[in-house]
Design a protein around this motif. Sequence first.
Motif: not given
Length: 238
Positions: A65-71, A179-184
């Motif tokens: 997943m390139n520069d996109v997350g769950a939020f 913060a989203v990356a860390e939560t993932m």
Amino acid sequence: MAGRGESQWLANPLGYHFGQFLADIHSLIAHLGLKEVEWVGTSMGGLLGMMLASEPASPVKRLVMNDVGAFLPMEALQAIARNLEAPDRFESLDAVEAHVRRTHREWGELTTEQWRHFAVHGSRRTEDGRYRLHYDPEIARVARPMPLTPGLFFWDAWYRVSCPVLLLRGEDSRVFPEAVAETMLDVKPAATLVEFAGCGHVPALMSPGQIGVVQNFLRGLPSQNHVQSVGPYPARAA
């Protein structure tokens, strides 16, 4: 995807939504007779890969997943929608290149040849000899969340992903906040996060160093979460 590249544009732009895209992906995989796929997706492509990987008996063997997350925050979605806006026609390929250099300036340090490559393959010639971008501007509706919402949430899909995952992030990305990356990673500690310095949304994946990170992951080579430099030259650990 419909509305991009050589694919036809939809007569009804309301058809540009994740459900339709996933249905098209399933049709393509079935048409090719594939049992497994390794998915490398940038931005919306990463979200589609995550959704596909979250399904029961998913064909996704490995997911990048390139520069996109769950939020995706509202501010980021608004910026994506703005960058998708473009004139209906460009008088020359130079004008196309100037436009993509402006709208994709967060991609990081690209060579003159790489920018030209992007302009050539990101546009199509029109019957009157001019150029237009290689996507339907109406596809921007995918990046428009419902009013009064803080953004788009995909945590339910992320919880269900079971294959190995490589998360790529531009160090200055607003689309994929730290913060989203860390939560993932808190949710799935086995996932790998690699950050590329010197870029935002998105790392272009055109430099040897960035390509090497993806290649090593797809080959199943072990790696550690780290930050890397970005540019036309090989990346180095920071």
